[in-house]
Each structure stands twice: as C-alpha cells, then as structure tokens.
Design a protein around this motif. Sequence first.
Motif, PDB file in Angstrom:
ATOM      1  N   ASP A   1      35.517  -4.330  26.788  1.00 32.86           N
ATOM      2  CA  ASP A   1      36.303  -5.313  27.531  1.00 32.86           C
ATOM      3  C   ASP A   1      35.945  -6.703  27.020  1.00 32.86           C
ATOM      4  O   ASP A   1      34.941  -6.894  26.331  1.00 32.86           O
ATOM      5  CB  ASP A   1      35.990  -5.256  29.037  1.00 32.86           C
ATOM      6  CG  ASP A   1      36.613  -4.065  29.728  1.00 32.86           C
ATOM      7  OD1 ASP A   1      37.467  -3.384  29.110  1.00 32.86           O
ATOM      8  OD2 ASP A   1      36.239  -3.804  30.879  1.00 32.86           O
ATOM      9  N   PHE A   2      36.748  -7.673  27.376  1.00 33.70           N
ATOM     10  CA  PHE A   2      36.493  -9.054  27.006  1.00 33.70           C
ATOM     11  C   PHE A   2      36.167  -9.860  28.254  1.00 33.70           C
ATOM     12  O   PHE A   2      36.645  -9.551  29.346  1.00 33.70           O
ATOM     13  CB  PHE A   2      37.709  -9.677  26.311  1.00 33.70           C
ATOM     14  CG  PHE A   2      37.924  -9.143  24.923  1.00 33.70           C
ATOM     15  CD1 PHE A   2      37.308  -9.747  23.832  1.00 33.70           C
ATOM     16  CD2 PHE A   2      38.737  -8.047  24.709  1.00 33.70           C
ATOM     17  CE1 PHE A   2      37.502  -9.255  22.556  1.00 33.70           C
ATOM     18  CE2 PHE A   2      38.937  -7.543  23.435  1.00 33.70           C
ATOM     19  CZ  PHE A   2      38.316  -8.152  22.357  1.00 33.70           C
ATOM     20  N   VAL A   3      35.340 -10.873  28.070  1.00 34.25           N
ATOM     21  CA  VAL A   3      35.056 -11.839  29.135  1.00 34.25           C
ATOM     22  C   VAL A   3      35.353 -13.220  28.573  1.00 34.25           C
ATOM     23  O   VAL A   3      35.404 -13.420  27.359  1.00 34.25           O
ATOM     24  CB  VAL A   3      33.595 -11.760  29.631  1.00 34.25           C
ATOM     25  CG1 VAL A   3      33.318 -10.426  30.299  1.00 34.25           C
ATOM     26  CG2 VAL A   3      32.602 -12.031  28.528  1.00 34.25           C
ATOM     27  N   SER A   4      35.557 -14.174  29.473  1.00 30.96           N
ATOM     28  CA  SER A   4      35.746 -15.568  29.078  1.00 30.96           C
ATOM     29  C   SER A   4      34.494 -16.339  29.463  1.00 30.96           C
ATOM     30  O   SER A   4      33.903 -16.087  30.504  1.00 30.96           O
ATOM     31  CB  SER A   4      36.953 -16.175  29.796  1.00 30.96           C
ATOM     32  OG  SER A   4      38.141 -15.552  29.389  1.00 30.96           O
ATOM     33  N   ALA A   5      34.110 -17.270  28.622  1.00 28.27           N
ATOM     34  CA  ALA A   5      33.012 -18.185  28.934  1.00 28.27           C
ATOM     35  C   ALA A   5      33.639 -19.543  29.178  1.00 28.27           C
ATOM     36  O   ALA A   5      34.232 -20.138  28.278  1.00 28.27           O
ATOM     37  CB  ALA A   5      32.015 -18.233  27.781  1.00 28.27           C
ATOM     38  N   VAL A   6      33.553 -20.009  30.418  1.00 27.82           N
ATOM     39  CA  VAL A   6      34.159 -21.274  30.823  1.00 27.82           C
ATOM     40  C   VAL A   6      33.070 -22.339  30.847  1.00 27.82           C
ATOM     41  O   VAL A   6      32.066 -22.184  31.538  1.00 27.82           O
ATOM     42  CB  VAL A   6      34.812 -21.142  32.222  1.00 27.82           C
ATOM     43  CG1 VAL A   6      35.448 -22.452  32.641  1.00 27.82           C
ATOM     44  CG2 VAL A   6      35.823 -20.001  32.242  1.00 27.82           C
ATOM     45  N   GLU A   7      33.280 -23.409  30.087  1.00 21.64           N
ATOM     46  CA  GLU A   7      32.291 -24.486  30.038  1.00 21.64           C
ATOM     47  C   GLU A   7      32.358 -25.294  31.332  1.00 21.64           C
ATOM     48  O   GLU A   7      33.422 -25.721  31.759  1.00 21.64           O
ATOM     49  CB  GLU A   7      32.559 -25.382  28.834  1.00 21.64           C
ATOM     50  CG  GLU A   7      31.427 -26.314  28.536  1.00 21.64           C
ATOM     51  CD  GLU A   7      31.592 -27.017  27.198  1.00 21.64           C
ATOM     52  OE1 GLU A   7      30.799 -27.938  26.960  1.00 21.64           O
ATOM     53  OE2 GLU A   7      32.474 -26.645  26.420  1.00 21.64           O
ATOM     54  N   THR A   8      31.198 -25.464  31.964  1.00 17.62           N
ATOM     55  CA  THR A   8      31.091 -26.273  33.177  1.00 17.62           C
ATOM     56  C   THR A   8      30.143 -27.426  32.892  1.00 17.62           C
ATOM     57  O   THR A   8      29.542 -27.485  31.815  1.00 17.62           O
ATOM     58  CB  THR A   8      30.552 -25.436  34.354  1.00 17.62           C
ATOM     59  OG1 THR A   8      29.188 -25.109  34.095  1.00 17.62           O
ATOM     60  CG2 THR A   8      31.355 -24.166  34.572  1.00 17.62           C
ATOM     61  N   GLY A   9      29.976 -28.292  33.848  1.00 18.92           N
ATOM     62  CA  GLY A   9      29.063 -29.415  33.664  1.00 18.92           C
ATOM     63  C   GLY A   9      27.630 -28.977  33.424  1.00 18.92           C
ATOM     64  O   GLY A   9      26.865 -29.646  32.757  1.00 18.92           O
TER      65      GLY A   9
END
Length: 79
Positions: free
Chosen positions: A35-43
């Motif tokens: 499966d794929f995951v997303s890495a979301v950049e946060t502060g």
Amino acid sequence: MVMKILMLELKRVGNSLAVVLPDEVQNRLNVAKADFVSAVETGGGLLIIPYDAEIDEQVRLGLEFMAEHREIFRALAKT
C-alpha cells in the motif's frame, strides 16, 4: 484522543531508507504491504496518512490555486 509518540525503526533498502511500521500503526492506518502512504509536511515534521488519490488531487489543486493568487493572499495577510 490521546496523542501518542511512537519510535519507528529505519532500515536500509538499497540506496534508500524505509520506515518500519509496527502492527499497531498498520492497523490504525488500515494499510498493508505494497500500500502507499502520504507524508504531509507540517510545522513540526511529517504526518503519515494512508494515500488517498482524491485528497492528493484536492491538495494539488489547492496549491495551484494559491500559487495563481499569491498576490491576493499576500494583500489579505497584511490586513
């Protein structure tokens, strides 16, 4: 919801590093091998979420819109 900080292991895979997700995390994210995951950049770092093509498209369109109307957003931020 109680915030939890987990220590995740990094393993070398060829020339890349892979993050090992323990069973608990896999279950919470509802993901499995391949499966794929997303890495979301946060502060403060990265947020790992299951990949969702619809959300990916919405984010892409939002970023494109913000880039097109950058000057308007700058002016609004000054008020």
